[in-house]
Scaffold this active site. Structure first.
Site, PDB file in Angstrom:
ATOM      1  N   LYS A   1     -32.714  52.662 -20.663  1.00 27.56           N
ATOM      2  CA  LYS A   1     -31.382  53.143 -21.053  1.00 27.56           C
ATOM      3  C   LYS A   1     -31.525  54.596 -21.470  1.00 27.56           C
ATOM      4  O   LYS A   1     -32.581  54.989 -21.961  1.00 27.56           O
ATOM      5  CB  LYS A   1     -30.851  52.330 -22.242  1.00 27.56           C
ATOM      6  CG  LYS A   1     -29.353  52.351 -22.376  1.00 27.56           C
ATOM      7  CD  LYS A   1     -28.719  51.267 -21.530  1.00 27.56           C
ATOM      8  CE  LYS A   1     -27.219  51.357 -21.491  1.00 27.56           C
ATOM      9  NZ  LYS A   1     -26.643  50.156 -20.853  1.00 27.56           N
TER      10      LYS A   1
ATOM     11  N   ASP B   1     -22.575  54.005 -18.204  1.00 22.50           N
ATOM     12  CA  ASP B   1     -22.310  53.174 -19.388  1.00 22.50           C
ATOM     13  C   ASP B   1     -21.154  53.907 -20.091  1.00 22.50           C
ATOM     14  O   ASP B   1     -20.411  54.645 -19.431  1.00 22.50           O
ATOM     15  CB  ASP B   1     -23.567  53.060 -20.273  1.00 22.50           C
ATOM     16  CG  ASP B   1     -23.445  51.984 -21.350  1.00 22.50           C
ATOM     17  OD1 ASP B   1     -23.611  50.798 -21.029  1.00 22.50           O
ATOM     18  OD2 ASP B   1     -23.156  52.307 -22.526  1.00 22.50           O
TER      19      ASP B   1
HETATM   20  P1  NDP Z   1     -16.094  53.309 -20.921  1.00 18.70           P
HETATM   21  O1  NDP Z   1     -16.559  54.626 -21.426  1.00 18.70           O
HETATM   22  O2  NDP Z   1     -15.483  53.232 -19.578  1.00 18.70           O
HETATM   23  O3  NDP Z   1     -15.069  52.668 -21.956  1.00 18.70           O
HETATM   24  C1  NDP Z   1     -15.431  52.467 -23.280  1.00 18.70           C
HETATM   25  C2  NDP Z   1     -14.244  51.894 -24.029  1.00 18.70           C
HETATM   26  O4  NDP Z   1     -14.678  51.445 -25.296  1.00 18.70           O
HETATM   27  C3  NDP Z   1     -13.164  52.931 -24.288  1.00 18.70           C
HETATM   28  O5  NDP Z   1     -11.929  52.282 -24.323  1.00 18.70           O
HETATM   29  C4  NDP Z   1     -13.553  53.459 -25.663  1.00 18.70           C
HETATM   30  O6  NDP Z   1     -12.483  54.035 -26.390  1.00 18.70           O
HETATM   31  C5  NDP Z   1     -14.022  52.194 -26.341  1.00 18.70           C
HETATM   32  N1  NDP Z   1     -14.987  52.559 -27.393  1.00 18.70           N
HETATM   33  C6  NDP Z   1     -16.142  53.240 -27.241  1.00 18.70           C
HETATM   34  N2  NDP Z   1     -16.758  53.407 -28.414  1.00 18.70           N
HETATM   35  C7  NDP Z   1     -15.958  52.831 -29.324  1.00 18.70           C
HETATM   36  C8  NDP Z   1     -16.053  52.676 -30.720  1.00 18.70           C
HETATM   37  N3  NDP Z   1     -17.084  53.158 -31.441  1.00 18.70           N
HETATM   38  N4  NDP Z   1     -15.052  51.992 -31.320  1.00 18.70           N
HETATM   39  C9  NDP Z   1     -13.996  51.502 -30.619  1.00 18.70           C
HETATM   40  N5  NDP Z   1     -13.850  51.628 -29.293  1.00 18.70           N
HETATM   41  C10 NDP Z   1     -14.832  52.270 -28.659  1.00 18.70           C
HETATM   42  O7  NDP Z   1     -17.376  52.362 -21.031  1.00 18.70           O
HETATM   43  P2  NDP Z   1     -17.641  50.954 -20.308  1.00 18.70           P
HETATM   44  O8  NDP Z   1     -16.380  50.225 -20.105  1.00 18.70           O
HETATM   45  O9  NDP Z   1     -18.535  51.210 -19.160  1.00 18.70           O
HETATM   46  O10 NDP Z   1     -18.525  50.221 -21.412  1.00 18.70           O
HETATM   47  C11 NDP Z   1     -17.956  49.348 -22.397  1.00 18.70           C
HETATM   48  C12 NDP Z   1     -19.034  48.407 -22.921  1.00 18.70           C
HETATM   49  O11 NDP Z   1     -19.565  47.646 -21.834  1.00 18.70           O
HETATM   50  C13 NDP Z   1     -20.254  49.092 -23.555  1.00 18.70           C
HETATM   51  O12 NDP Z   1     -20.739  48.276 -24.600  1.00 18.70           O
HETATM   52  C14 NDP Z   1     -21.273  49.118 -22.426  1.00 18.70           C
HETATM   53  O13 NDP Z   1     -22.589  49.205 -22.909  1.00 18.70           O
HETATM   54  C15 NDP Z   1     -20.987  47.776 -21.781  1.00 18.70           C
HETATM   55  N6  NDP Z   1     -21.423  47.589 -20.398  1.00 18.70           N
HETATM   56  C16 NDP Z   1     -21.046  48.462 -19.418  1.00 18.70           C
HETATM   57  C17 NDP Z   1     -21.446  48.250 -18.122  1.00 18.70           C
HETATM   58  C18 NDP Z   1     -21.010  49.130 -17.009  1.00 18.70           C
HETATM   59  O14 NDP Z   1     -21.338  48.811 -15.856  1.00 18.70           O
HETATM   60  N7  NDP Z   1     -20.261  50.188 -17.228  1.00 18.70           N
HETATM   61  C19 NDP Z   1     -22.330  47.129 -17.774  1.00 18.70           C
HETATM   62  C20 NDP Z   1     -22.611  46.226 -18.860  1.00 18.70           C
HETATM   63  C21 NDP Z   1     -22.182  46.479 -20.123  1.00 18.70           C
HETATM   64  P3  NDP Z   1     -12.443  55.612 -26.624  1.00 18.70           P
HETATM   65  O15 NDP Z   1     -11.926  56.190 -25.349  1.00 18.70           O
HETATM   66  O16 NDP Z   1     -11.530  55.827 -27.784  1.00 18.70           O
HETATM   67  O17 NDP Z   1     -13.841  56.066 -26.930  1.00 18.70           O
HETATM   68  O1  2IT Z   2     -25.415  47.755 -19.791  1.00 15.34           O
HETATM   69  C1  2IT Z   2     -25.505  47.731 -18.544  1.00 15.34           C
HETATM   70  O2  2IT Z   2     -25.943  46.738 -17.946  1.00 15.34           O
HETATM   71  C2  2IT Z   2     -25.051  48.906 -17.795  1.00 15.34           C
HETATM   72  N1  2IT Z   2     -24.559  49.842 -18.394  1.00 15.34           N
HETATM   73  C3  2IT Z   2     -25.212  48.951 -16.299  1.00 15.34           C
HETATM   74  C4  2IT Z   2     -26.609  49.361 -15.923  1.00 15.34           C
HETATM   75  C5  2IT Z   2     -26.842  49.620 -14.456  1.00 15.34           C
HETATM   76  O3  2IT Z   2     -27.965  50.061 -14.154  1.00 15.34           O
HETATM   77  O4  2IT Z   2     -25.965  49.395 -13.622  1.00 15.34           O
END
Ligand code: NDP
Ligand code: 2IT
Length: 449
Positions: free
Chosen positions: A122, A162
């Site tokens: 990561k 992420d």
């Molecule tokens: P994005 O940046 O697309 O979206 C993040 C969202 O979470 C936004 O709405 C953001 O709001 C909110 N957020 C972030 N930090 C905070 C906080 N401290 N408190 C409240 N809201 C918060 O990210 P993703 O959708 O990609 O990721 C979301 C979650 O999913 C994370 O935990 C990530 O690790 C996990 N994840 C992502 C994957 C991926 O493929 N993208 C895969 C597996 C897990 P704001 O705009 O106000 O910051």
């Molecule tokens: O938390 C996760 O699994 C991710 N942010 C996606 C990682 C990836 O390599 O697609």
């Protein structure tokens, strides 16, 4: 027996999230350690909690006013026992080494569960893309890659997105990598379709979360049709979780960002979601604006220092935390159970505190921990790597079918492993043990490295 958690705490006392991830994991794997004394002898746990490599670097860049800005860049290469390091990059002001170590640690077991050959890593930066111009984001990404490029490679370490890293950032990062390395290779995943990306990668995490939820419900002869769902976040994972839930006939009533949340009692339909996706992905606006467009909805600002989040205090059947770590504490978990929630499927990584997890497990609801439920994203990243190696692209249907198969397989593995260890229906035990054993066996095979 050495107390691994204490060892880590003594070494790096400030890395709270990393301690939390380790504590959750260690509790689950105790029975496997008893059955396999060779793991202790080979110091598998001591090795697992020590990243194979940590890269930390200065990222200088120029803002639109020509001022010099400095951020800190990281890549944690956690474990490569079963494949090259694989995992996302997070750009968020809260990023520090402890947060990235927890994410990299969880990624190792998540990737192991996917059935694909990927190790765990990561990375990211404390850079905040919010409010920055496209040019500023580009200059930051280019500077970040100027250092990162020498540490990654399509057979070494393959980053992806992420929080704060989506298609735009992956594009800028890839452009600079290609220029520096003088090669066009699948060194990042989440690429755009016409230059090496995979269909369904943007959708994959959210779709996978819903496929996993559907599998969990099927163990109780239930399905998602007409169930009322709470979702937090409004980014990549939240958007495609919403989309798939609507397709399955469920009713999504909340979405949020770090400022507040909207509650739409009528439900978010395809048309409202399409509007929201433009708001978030193109205009990069705030969730508050949903209420201006759809006046039936209620917007509630959220004070993150409160002892509970009102988003989790609505009558509902299912909850899908899709924002960030520790967004559900003990009180939130109690509220969810009290209000009738029968299923929690985690899109975010470690969204529930240790005490919150205990509430879910004690209540007997279906609880799908992130490292199993959100593994669809990295799974399709693995499929993107496969397509890049073969120099061809699969159809949408083919990738989606494989994603479904992988999520079903992860679900089956969790169920079978939990039953084998006398904890039927406990997905935490199932995911941790199954993810761990594969990595531990590979480490034994490969000697002390
Ligand atoms: P994005 O940046 O697309 O979206 C993040 C969202 O979470 C936004 O709405 C953001 O709001 C909110 N957020 C972030 N930090 C905070 C906080 N401290 N408190 C409240 N809201 C918060 O990210 P993703 O959708 O990609 O990721 C979301 C979650 O999913 C994370 O935990 C990530 O690790 C996990 N994840 C992502 C994957 C991926 O493929 N993208 C895969 C597996 C897990 P704001 O705009 O106000 O910051
Ligand atoms: O938390 C996760 O699994 C991710 N942010 C996606 C990682 C990836 O390599 O697609």
């Amino acid at each position: 027996m050495p107390d691994i958690l204490q060892l880590v705490k003594n070494k790096d006392p400030q890395e709270r999230e990393f301690h939390q991830a380790i504590e959750e994991f260690l509790e689950s794997i105790e029975p496997v350690l008893e059955q396999n004394p060779e793991y202790r002898q080979a110091k598998i746990l001591e090795r697992l909690v020590e990243p194979e490599r940590v890269i930390m670097f200065r990222v200088p860049w120029l803002d639109d006013q020509g001022r010099v800005q400095i951020n800190r860049g990281f890549r944690v290469e956690m474990n490569s026992a079963i494949g090259p390091y694989k995992g996302g990059l997070r750009f968020h002001p809260s990023v520090n080494l402890g947060i990235l170590k927890f994410l990299a640690f969880e990624q190792v077991f998540k990737n192991s569960l996917t059935t694909l050959p990927m190790g765990g890593g990561k990375g990211g930066s404390d850079f905040d893309p919010k409010g920055k111009s496209d040019n500023e984001v580009m200059r930051f990404c280019q500077s970040y890659m100027c250092e990162l490029f020498r540490h990654i490679g399509s057979n070494t370490d393959i980053p992806a997105g992420d929080i704060g890293v989506g298609a735009r950032e992956i594009g800028y990062l890839f452009g600079m990598y290609k220029r520096l390395a003088n090669e066009f290779t699948g060194v990042l995943t989440g690429k755009s379709l016409n230059w090496g990306g995979s269909l369904i990668r943007p959708e994959a995490t959210g779709y996978g979360v819903v496929y996993f939820a559907s599998e969990m419900l099927s163990t109780r002869a239930n399905n998602l049709k007409d169930l009322v769902c709470l979702i937090s976040g409004s980014g990549n994972v939240a958007q495609f979780t919403t989309q798939k839930l609507i397709e399955f006939g469920a009713k999504v009533v909340t979405l949020s960002d770090s400022s507040g949340y909207i509650y739409d009692e009528k439900g978010i339909d395809h048309e409202k979601l399409a509007w929201l996706m433009k708001l978030k992905n193109v205009r990069r606006g705030r969730i508050k604006e949903y209420k201006d467009k759809y006046s039936d909805a209620v917007y509630t600002p959220v004070d993150l220092s409160l002892d509970h989040n009102p988003l989790w205090d609505h009558q509902a059947d299912c909850a899908f935390p899709c924002a960030t770590q520790n967004e559900i504490n003990k009180k939130d978990a109690e509220n969810l159970v009290k209000n009738g929630v029968i299923l929690v499927s985690e899109g975010a990584n470690m969204p529930t505190s240790l005490e919150g997890i205990d509430v879910f497990l004690d209540s007997g609801i279906l609880y799908g921990p992130g490292k199993a439920a959100n593994a669809g994203g990295v799974s399709v990243s693995g499929l993107e790597m496969t397509q890049n190696s073969m120099r061809l692209s699969w159809t949408r249907q083919e990738v989606d079918d494989r994603l479904k198969m992988i999520m079903q397989s992860i679900h089956r593995t969790c169920i079978e492993t939990a039953a084998q260890f006398g904890m039927p229906g406990n997905y935490v035990i199932g995911a941790n043990i199954a993810g761990f054993v594969k990595v531990a066996e590979a480490m034994l095979d490969q000697g002390v490295v």
